[in-house]
Design a protein around this motif. Structure first.
Motif, mmCIF file in Angstrom:
data_model
loop_
_atom_site.group_PDB
_atom_site.id
_atom_site.type_symbol
_atom_site.label_atom_id
_atom_site.label_comp_id
_atom_site.label_asym_id
_atom_site.label_seq_id
_atom_site.Cartn_x
_atom_site.Cartn_y
_atom_site.Cartn_z
ATOM 1 N N LEU A 164 0.839 -1.207 0.000
ATOM 2 C CA LEU A 164 0.000 0.000 0.000
ATOM 3 C C LEU A 164 0.863 1.242 0.000
ATOM 4 C CD1 LEU A 164 -2.840 -0.772 2.557
ATOM 5 C CD2 LEU A 164 -3.071 -0.383 0.108
ATOM 6 N N PHE A 165 1.932 1.185 0.822
ATOM 7 C CA PHE A 165 2.779 2.360 0.965
ATOM 8 C C PHE A 165 3.460 2.687 -0.362
ATOM 9 C CE2 PHE A 165 6.923 4.253 1.817
ATOM 10 C CZ PHE A 165 6.539 5.376 2.524
ATOM 11 N N LEU A 166 4.041 1.636 -0.992
ATOM 12 C CA LEU A 166 4.832 1.874 -2.191
ATOM 13 C C LEU A 166 3.984 2.336 -3.370
ATOM 14 C CD1 LEU A 166 7.376 -1.052 -2.000
ATOM 15 C CD2 LEU A 166 7.817 1.387 -1.744
ATOM 16 N N ARG A 167 2.771 1.791 -3.460
ATOM 17 C CA ARG A 167 1.979 2.151 -4.624
ATOM 18 C C ARG A 167 1.176 3.421 -4.389
ATOM 19 N NH1 ARG A 167 -3.384 -1.189 -5.728
ATOM 20 N NH2 ARG A 167 -4.711 -0.050 -4.288
ATOM 21 N N GLY A 168 1.240 3.925 -3.132
ATOM 22 C CA GLY A 168 0.370 5.036 -2.741
ATOM 23 C C GLY A 168 0.455 6.242 -3.651
ATOM 24 N N HIS A 169 1.627 6.483 -4.202
ATOM 25 C CA HIS A 169 1.768 7.696 -4.990
ATOM 26 C C HIS A 169 0.988 7.601 -6.297
ATOM 27 C CE1 HIS A 169 3.682 11.490 -4.671
ATOM 28 N NE2 HIS A 169 4.389 11.407 -5.768
ATOM 29 N N ASN A 170 0.770 6.366 -6.747
ATOM 30 C CA ASN A 170 0.120 6.205 -8.040
ATOM 31 C C ASN A 170 -1.263 5.573 -7.966
ATOM 32 O OD1 ASN A 170 2.173 7.222 -9.825
ATOM 33 N ND2 ASN A 170 3.404 5.480 -9.149
ATOM 34 N N LEU A 171 -1.460 4.726 -6.964
ATOM 35 C CA LEU A 171 -2.743 4.046 -6.812
ATOM 36 C C LEU A 171 -3.181 4.190 -5.366
ATOM 37 C CD1 LEU A 171 -1.784 0.894 -8.886
ATOM 38 C CD2 LEU A 171 -3.570 2.541 -9.478
ATOM 39 N N PRO A 172 -4.445 3.861 -5.056
ATOM 40 C CA PRO A 172 -4.915 4.031 -3.682
ATOM 41 C C PRO A 172 -3.957 3.399 -2.670
ATOM 42 C CG PRO A 172 -6.735 3.474 -5.089
ATOM 43 C CD PRO A 172 -5.515 3.438 -5.952
ATOM 44 N N GLY A 173 -3.668 4.121 -1.611
ATOM 45 C CA GLY A 173 -2.747 3.637 -0.587
ATOM 46 C C GLY A 173 -2.061 4.830 0.046
ATOM 47 N N GLY A 174 -0.822 4.630 0.471
ATOM 48 C CA GLY A 174 -0.073 5.752 1.016
ATOM 49 C C GLY A 174 0.229 5.584 2.487
ATOM 50 N N GLY A 175 0.952 6.559 3.039
ATOM 51 C CA GLY A 175 1.480 6.465 4.394
ATOM 52 C C GLY A 175 0.412 6.343 5.464
ATOM 53 N N PHE A 176 -0.671 7.098 5.342
ATOM 54 C CA PHE A 176 -1.720 7.052 6.363
ATOM 55 C C PHE A 176 -2.278 5.641 6.490
ATOM 56 C CE2 PHE A 176 -2.232 11.738 6.016
ATOM 57 C CZ PHE A 176 -2.243 12.017 7.364
ATOM 58 N N VAL A 177 -2.703 5.071 5.345
ATOM 59 C CA VAL A 177 -3.334 3.756 5.375
ATOM 60 C C VAL A 177 -2.334 2.693 5.818
ATOM 61 C CG1 VAL A 177 -4.702 2.132 4.072
ATOM 62 C CG2 VAL A 177 -4.752 4.531 3.467
ATOM 63 N N ALA A 178 -1.108 2.770 5.234
ATOM 64 C CA ALA A 178 -0.108 1.763 5.581
ATOM 65 C C ALA A 178 0.168 1.794 7.076
ATOM 66 C CB ALA A 178 1.168 2.023 4.783
ATOM 67 N N GLY A 179 0.286 2.982 7.640
ATOM 68 C CA GLY A 179 0.529 3.096 9.075
ATOM 69 C C GLY A 179 -0.593 2.458 9.872
ATOM 70 N N LEU A 180 -1.832 2.712 9.457
ATOM 71 C CA LEU A 180 -2.970 2.161 10.186
ATOM 72 C C LEU A 180 -3.010 0.641 10.074
ATOM 73 C CD1 LEU A 180 -5.542 4.868 9.154
ATOM 74 C CD2 LEU A 180 -4.842 4.360 11.494
ATOM 75 N N VAL A 181 -2.665 0.121 8.888
ATOM 76 C CA VAL A 181 -2.700 -1.337 8.710
ATOM 77 C C VAL A 181 -1.661 -2.006 9.609
ATOM 78 C CG1 VAL A 181 -2.217 -3.193 7.077
ATOM 79 C CG2 VAL A 181 -3.681 -1.293 6.387
ATOM 80 N N VAL A 182 -0.442 -1.456 9.611
ATOM 81 C CA VAL A 182 0.588 -2.043 10.478
ATOM 82 C C VAL A 182 0.165 -1.937 11.937
ATOM 83 C CG1 VAL A 182 2.964 -1.824 11.256
ATOM 84 C CG2 VAL A 182 2.431 -1.584 8.841
ATOM 85 N N ALA A 183 -0.394 -0.773 12.306
ATOM 86 C CA ALA A 183 -0.823 -0.602 13.697
ATOM 87 C C ALA A 183 -1.878 -1.648 14.056
ATOM 88 C CB ALA A 183 -1.374 0.804 13.891
ATOM 89 N N ALA A 184 -2.835 -1.855 13.153
ATOM 90 C CA ALA A 184 -3.891 -2.826 13.432
ATOM 91 C C ALA A 184 -3.314 -4.231 13.565
ATOM 92 C CB ALA A 184 -4.943 -2.774 12.322
ATOM 93 N N ALA A 185 -2.347 -4.561 12.684
ATOM 94 C CA ALA A 185 -1.745 -5.890 12.747
ATOM 95 C C ALA A 185 -1.007 -6.090 14.067
ATOM 96 C CB ALA A 185 -0.800 -6.079 11.569
ATOM 97 N N LEU A 186 -0.305 -5.081 14.491
ATOM 98 C CA LEU A 186 0.418 -5.196 15.762
ATOM 99 C C LEU A 186 -0.549 -5.275 16.941
ATOM 100 C CD1 LEU A 186 3.408 -2.784 15.131
ATOM 101 C CD2 LEU A 186 3.466 -5.256 15.309
ATOM 102 N N LEU A 187 -1.645 -4.521 16.847
ATOM 103 C CA LEU A 187 -2.654 -4.572 17.901
ATOM 104 C C LEU A 187 -3.203 -5.980 18.044
ATOM 105 C CD1 LEU A 187 -4.704 -1.347 17.327
ATOM 106 C CD2 LEU A 187 -3.151 -1.895 19.176
#
Lengths: 938, 112
Positions: free
Chosen positions: A809-832
């Motif tokens: 998500l992070f890497l493709r964020g600049h061109n396709l849906p994704g980006g730092g916000f979502v990637a951060g939330l996904v990792v946070a959720a996984a760790l939770l």
């Protein structure tokens, strides 16, 4: 540019004493002195050009559209005042080091003092009048802080409040007056205004501008009827009284009147207002000073009187009167500051400022007596001291006044001179002459040189200026008077004019009258004590107290501690306003063609509405309400997805998961059910209110959706530039990390701060023993097996997959849906989920970095991406990108905005984890133990 | 479909306000969450509704307005931060006061 530095230096330097106080009081004083001295040296470097008749300028465009620019200039008049401010500041810094006691926070004192100094310098160096107004208000604020320095004393607080109310209120009038003046003159720079006399006079705005400006100047310079704040400001420490309320701040109004003299003076209104006010203030101040017993009160009323004298001189409108005014400013600053500092010494050494309890100090404190005698006699106008010279100049000017008749002003001025001789001599006689007494509060003796050095220097100046006025002051007065009047004015001040000049006889009459007053003092005093008196403070309180009481009543009525009530009030106001708009305006449905109904959408919205209403209906069961809320939140995601917002859909899902987890955790510390507390009518009222608001919002949204935007959106630019300008095809992401990167930078900082607040609050809660006890008393979780095998295994398998997904998500964020916000939330959720599945200890023991570090790293990385371009001379957050062809990979694009997005990612991750970790920390309180432990064991 | 979205915004607002008018902290927080949903949806809708028009360059000829989406995206994340702060405040209030009422003055101990 060094002008900007001169004005900025005290503000920048104000932090130094506060920091260096840890190294000791002398270090703080040295720092304050060094800052002042540096500014003085910078001023001295600029001085030769100004003394030769030039003007030094410095300009920084700030808000040119509003006419507000940081334009500074230094001419003879500015130099005169700036030199006075800094030189006096240096003496006061020295004196305060020895005057304030060990218990007083000296670092704070110097910080305030330097800030005041900077504000004062700003006033006299500002070219732009709006900038001047900013500094003007700053002097009021810093003065408030300094008067209230001893904040545990009631009279300090009241005096500070009164000074702020009066000078701040005057400042408001001044703002209006200055804006009118700038409008009439066609510019907001003094250099423009001072050459626009005809424009101002012919605009018809002269009188309103004059009156408003004079109210501001009179309030600041303690002219009747605003004079009463000054005596109450004497609650300040004596160095402050000497500096602010005698030598400098009260001269700000005087400065302004002199500054505007070339364009404002010369009219009948100017003459009447200034001469009338000045003369009355002169007499009133001197009269009251005669009856005061407190040393500082005598000096305060004397200051009011002398300020009146200067105002009168400015009002006369002749160049010679202007010279006299400037000369008296200088003389008054020297002798009055010396007197204040001596009064401080006497207070310091004897424990009282009441002259009826003093006397005989001549023998006990000879040095202080010498200083006070020189300065006091100068104040009384005895030759050959400088006060005599300026009083002569003043009296000579009054003989020139022919309105309302040729003698009345001169006679009243002579009366004022007599009064001032009276109070000055009384101070000296009662304080220092007479017998040594046995009942001083402290046994008096001369202080250390640190305390008397400053007033002694001032007293020697009093003598020197008196003996050699031209030699000592002409170099400064000549450029000051010339630039103030905008003509070449060459001052010539002489000690002896011969016997045939009226001012000599007026002076002698004044001295004679003063001696007679002193002789008849006891009788006059008895008479005066029987007369009714007006108390300015009581009148001020009579006006202010009811206002404060009313304000408090309104506040209490609106804000009685009930959140619900405030919310209802706010809603009713909003509904009334929008209802008015509804009734008074048109409200048709728009004509923009809509989208055809989709069954899927109808189903989603239907379930969403049902779940929402069910939440409201069933909210007493909190777990159920929370689950329903989660359903609603998750259903919003497909709405975003269907209406072409894939990024929002992703973010909504991720945030919803994290939010629900957080609330679940929070429910552990809150009651599990909400009791029914409101009665049915109240609930009905709430339903109607909420339904009305909901209907309104729906109508508003529908009206908006059925219309095309009123004007074209700026988004076209973002869409067009997304690829060529920011190197990404996902316009939402390029807006977040590139076009509006600065906003995002602010937002991740806010998010980080929110997480830190949560951490700090949870730590505070853990520190409270009572809370700690309650936490320990919570029943243990009721689940049979806290870590079921299925869950443990499941989430562990999930983690690498989630991390991979986040990276994708992070890497493709600049061109396709994704980006730092979502990637951060996904990792946070996984760790939770790891915390949830395997428990706190398992996860914690595998965590290498503190969440704080992750947040800080995120902000720093984003900051780095921002300041990086500076190295190449580009603005903050400029992004660049390039395409890299690296076989066997496909050609891919690398954008510097990705570094920024990495910062966003880290900050979001750290913030979410810190928030949850803080809440989890509450659950991990050791059950039997009395003290909280921040450990890694359960 | 416009009517559907508008009504959804209305329902979310109404439920949010009703819950915020309750007397205890937890429903108020839920109410705030609902209000955030409503506001985010409203802001998003200000870009008007469009199907198959994601603002990804090259995937469509008529991309929808990306600006409201970017605003709402950050708003969603900030709402989370706000909710989290209020939650810890509610917890602190409940633990310190022994109840989770949001209005002062009903409990004599509150006046202290």
């Amino acid at each position: 540019m060094s002008l900007v530095l001169i004005a900025a230096l005290p503000f920048l330097g104000a932090v130094l004493p506060g920091l260096l106080i840890r190294l000791g009081r002398t270090a703080a004083a040295l720092a304050a002195g060094a800052v002042t001295l540096t500014a003085l040296i910078l001023l001295a470097i600029e001085a030769p050009a100004v003394l030769a008749g030039g003007v030094v300028k410095a300009q920084i465009d700030w808000l040119p559209g509003l006419g507000l620019n940081a334009n500074f200039f230094l001419d003879g008049l500015s130099l005169f005042f700036a030199g006075l401010i800094l030189a006096m500041g240096l003496l006061v810094v020295l004196y305060a080091r020895f005057y304030l006691s060990d218990r007083d926070p000296l670092g704070r004192f110097y910080a305030f003092l330097l800030m005041f100094q900077g504000a004062m310098l700003g006033i006299v160096l500002s070219d732009n009048i709006l900038l001047l107004l900013v500094f003007w208000e700053l002097t009021s604020l810093t003065s408030f802080l300094l008067i209230g320095f001893w904040k545990d004393r009631a009279e300090s607080r009241q005096g500070a409040r009164m000074a702020l109310a009066v000078t701040g209120g005057g400042g408001l009038c001044l703002i209006a007056g200055m804006l009118i003046l700038g409008h009439a003159a066609g510019g907001h720079d003094l250099t423009t205004i001072l050459t626009a006399k005809t424009a101002i006079w012919s605009s018809g705005l002269y009188l309103p501008a004059l009156v408003l400006i004079l109210i501001g100047a009179f309030a600041k310079s303690a002219q009747f009827p605003f004079h009463f704040w000054l005596p109450h400001a004497m609650a300040a420490p004596t160095p402050v009284s000497a500096y602010l309320h005698s030598a400098t701040m009260v001269k700000a109004g005087i400065y302004l009147m002199i500054r505007l003299w070339p364009v404002m003076s010369g009219t009948f209104e100017w003459f009447v207002l200034l001469v009338g006010t000045g003369l009355f203030t002169l007499l009133l101040g001197a009269w009251v000073a005669l009856w005061k017993d407190d040393l500082k009160a005598i000096l305060a009323y004397s200051t009011i009187s002398h300020l009146g004298l200067i105002t009168l001189l400015i009002g006369l409108g002749s160049e010679s009167a202007l010279v006299a005014a400037l000369f008296h400013i200088l003389c008054h600053a020297t002798f009055k500051a010396a007197l204040f500092l001596s009064a401080g010494i006497i207070d310091h050494e004897t424990g009282t400022r009441d002259i009826t309890r003093l006397g005989g100090l001549r023998r006990l404190m000879p040095i202080s007596f010498g200083i006070t005698a020189i300065a006091g006699l100068s104040m009384a106008g005895f030759p050959p001291l400088n006060g005599f010279l300026s009083k002569e100049l003043f009296l000579a000017e009054t003989t020139e006044v022919i309105w309302p008749n040729p003698w009345i002003v001169a006679v009243l001025a002579t009366l004022g001179a007599a009064l001032s001789v009276g109070y000055a001599l009384r101070l000296l006689v009662k304080g220092f002459l007479g017998q040594v007494r046995a009942d001083y509060p402290h046994p008096p003796h001369d202080p250390s040189p640190g305390l008397w050095a400053a007033p002694a220097l001032l007293a020697s100046l009093v003598v020197l200026i008196g003996l050699f006025p031209n030699l000592t002051t002409r170099w400064l007065l000549h450029p000051a008077a010339s630039s103030a009047s905008r003509r070449d004015v060459f001052p010539n001040i002489a000690l002896w004019h011969g016997l045939d000049v009226p001012e000599l006889w007026m002076s002698l009459a004044g001295i004679g009258g003063g001696l007679m007053l002193l002789g008849a003092y006891p009788a006059l005093r008895a008479l005066r004590d029987r007369m009714p008196r007006l108390d300015a403070k009581r009148m001020f309180d009579a006006v202010v107290d009811p206002m404060a009481a009313d304000a408090r009543k309104v506040t209490k009525a609106l804000h009685n501690g009930s959140f619900t009530r405030m919310l209802v009030l706010a809603l009713l106001v909003i509904l009334a306003a929008t209802g008015f708009a509804w009734v008074s305006g048109t409200h048709d449905i728009g004509t923009r063609p809509g989208l055809a109904m989709q069954p899927l959408m109808a189903t989603i919205c239907g379930i969403l509405a049902l779940a929402s209403l069910a939440t409201a209906a069933l909210h007493r069961n909190r777990l159920l309400a929370l689950i329903l809320t989660g359903v609603v939140g998750l259903l919003i995601a497909p709405i975003f997805a269907i209406f072409s917002a894939p990024d929002l859909a992703l973010t909504q899902v991720a945030v919803e998961v994290v939010t629900v987890l957080l609330m679940l955790l929070a429910l552990r510390f809150l009651p599990k059910a909400t009791p029914a507390e409101t009665q049915l009518p109240r609930r009905l009222f709430d339903v109607i209110l909420a339904a009305t608001a909901g209907l309104g919002m729906a109508a508003l949204a529908y009206a908006m959706l059925t219309r095309a935007p009123a004007f074209p959106s700026i988004s076209q630019f973002h869409l067009e530039q997304s690829k060529p300008g920011a190197g990404g095809t996902n316009a939402v992401n390029t807006i977040i990390v590139d076009f509006r990167g600065f906003d995002t930078f602010g937002e991740i900082i806010v998010l980080g701060i929110a997480a830190l607040i949560i951490f700090a609050l949870s730590q505070t809660l853990l520190k409270s023993p009572e809370v700690h006890r309650k936490l320990a008393a919570l029943p243990p979780p009721a689940a049979g097996d806290p870590h079921p095998m299925m869950l443990v295994s499941g989430v562990r398998v999930l983690l690498p997959m989630a991390l991979l997904f986040a990276a994708y998500l992070f890497l493709r964020g600049h061109n396709l849906p994704g980006g730092g916000f979502v990637a951060g939330l996904v990792v946070a959720a996984a760790l939770l989920l790891q915390y949830l599945g395997s428990g706190y200890d398992f996860s914690q023991s595998r965590q290498r970095r503190d969440h704080h570090v992750v947040i800080a790293a995120g902000v720093l990385v984003a900051l780095l991406a921002g300041v990086g371009p500076w190295v190449m001379g580009l603005p903050f957050l400029t992004s660049g990108f390039t395409y890299i062809d690296l076989p066997p990979l496909e050609k891919f694009e690398l954008a510097s905005a990705m570094i920024f997005d990495l910062g966003v990612f880290l900050c979001v991750l750290g913030a979410v984890l810190l928030a949850l970790d803080s809440l989890a920390g509450l659950a991990r309180v050791d059950r039997p133990g009395p003290r909280p432990k921040k450990g890694r064991k359960r | 479909m416009e009517l559907l979205v508008a009504l959804t915004i209305g329902v979310l607002t109404a439920v949010g306000i009703y819950l915020m008018l309750r007397q205890r902290s937890f429903p108020v927080i839920l109410g705030l969450t609902f209000l955030s949903y409503a506001v985010n949806l409203f802001l998003f809708a200000s870009g008007r509704l469009a199907l198959n028009a994601a603002p990804i360059i090259g995937t469509t000829d008529t991309p929808t307005d990306p600006l409201p989406q970017a605003l709402v995206l950050t708003a969603i994340v900030i709402s989370f931060g706000m909710t989290a702060v209020i939650l810890i405040m509610a917890i602190g209030g409940n633990l310190a006061a022994g109840h989770d009422r949001i209005d002062l003055g009903q409990d004599p101990r509150d006046d202290a």
